[in-house]
Enzyme design. Structure first.
Site, short mmCIF file in Angstrom:
data_model
loop_
_atom_site.label_atom_id
_atom_site.label_comp_id
_atom_site.label_asym_id
_atom_site.label_seq_id
_atom_site.Cartn_x
_atom_site.Cartn_y
_atom_site.Cartn_z
N CYS A 97 0.83 -1.21 0.00
CA CYS A 97 0.00 0.00 0.00
C CYS A 97 0.87 1.26 0.00
CB CYS A 97 -0.99 -0.04 1.15
SG CYS A 97 -2.38 1.11 0.93
N HIS A 180 -3.12 -5.27 0.44
CA HIS A 180 -2.66 -5.65 1.78
C HIS A 180 -2.83 -7.16 1.99
CE1 HIS A 180 -2.31 -1.65 3.79
NE2 HIS A 180 -3.28 -1.29 2.96
N GLU A 182 -1.48 -8.79 4.17
CA GLU A 182 -1.40 -9.02 5.62
C GLU A 182 -2.72 -8.79 6.33
OE1 GLU A 182 -0.87 -4.57 5.40
OE2 GLU A 182 -0.47 -6.32 4.14
#
Length: 228
Positions: A97, A180, A182
């Site tokens: 990002c 993202h 994660e």
């Protein structure tokens, strides 16, 4: 393996700690003995030298690289990126990002602003090179939470995801994602709940609980990091 996670945000909200844990868990799944240092750079901590690390991870963040004068910590991130790109000493860099945008910006790419923030899980179509890198996958589902994008990649980067979503350096040591991998449904919910309106009030929000490819993406990234 020595890993440095650079946090480009400063928050005491739950999502901040959950994000650190997510990064660490994904890394240790593939490198159980990894030594992981976390630098709260945007929170005022000093940035260590990248030469100590096999992997540097750049988190998301909100600083506006397009119009704001870079703060000292932002200059440090940009310098770190340029050093890793210049040295090509074996240190791998993952940017997500804001980390994706900062990497491209630092190395000569261009950024732009969306009309509406993009929040939720989105399907990213892969290029031919992206399909090769991701073992035959034609697309990836990934969490998004952003309102700025890379409009022109930096020189020396190959397009793995269409619309500059995933970029790999020709040197083979830097890969960046607009999305993202994660994020989890829990982290996304906490982000939405704590948003001050700067993203959510002008956004297109899709599902944050639908199936996504975060686990697979991290599996492939850790193979990239460890050359396996």
């Amino acid at each position: 393996m020595k890993v440095l996670i650079v946090l480009n945000y400063a928050t005491d909200k739950l999502w901040g700690q959950l994000t650190i844990e997510s990064f660490s868990d994904h890394i240790r799944k593939h490198a159980p003995d990894a030594e992981i240092d976390v630098c709260h750079l945007a929170g005022g901590e000093d940035l260590p030298s990248s030469s100590k690390y096999d992997l540097v991870v750049l988190s998301g963040g909100t600083f506006n690289l397009i119009s704001d004068v870079p703060l000292p910590w932002v200059e440090q991130v940009l310098g770190l990126i340029r050093q890793i790109a210049k040295d090509n000493s074996g240190t791998k860099l993952l940017g997500f990002c804001w980390g994706h945008q900062a990497t491209q910006f630092a190395l000569g790419g261009k950024l732009d602003v969306l009309n509406k923030s993009n929040i939720g899980i989105e399907t990213i179509d892969l290029t031919t090179e992206g399909q090769s890198f991701f073992e035959g996958q034609s697309s990836l589902k990934i969490h998004k939470y952003h309102k700025r994008v890379v409009s022109e990649p930096a020189p020396g980067f190959k397009l793995l995801g269409r619309n500059n979503e995933i970029l790999l350096s020709e040197s083979g040591n830097i890969i960046t994602f607009q999305g993202h991998p994660e994020l989890t449904a829990e982290i996304a919910r906490n982000l939405l709940d704590s948003d001050d309106g700067s993203y959510v009030d002008n956004s297109t929000v899709s599902s944050t609980t639908a199936p996504h490819d975060g686990l697979y993406i991290w599996d492939r990234l850790m193979k990239f990091v460890t050359n396996t």
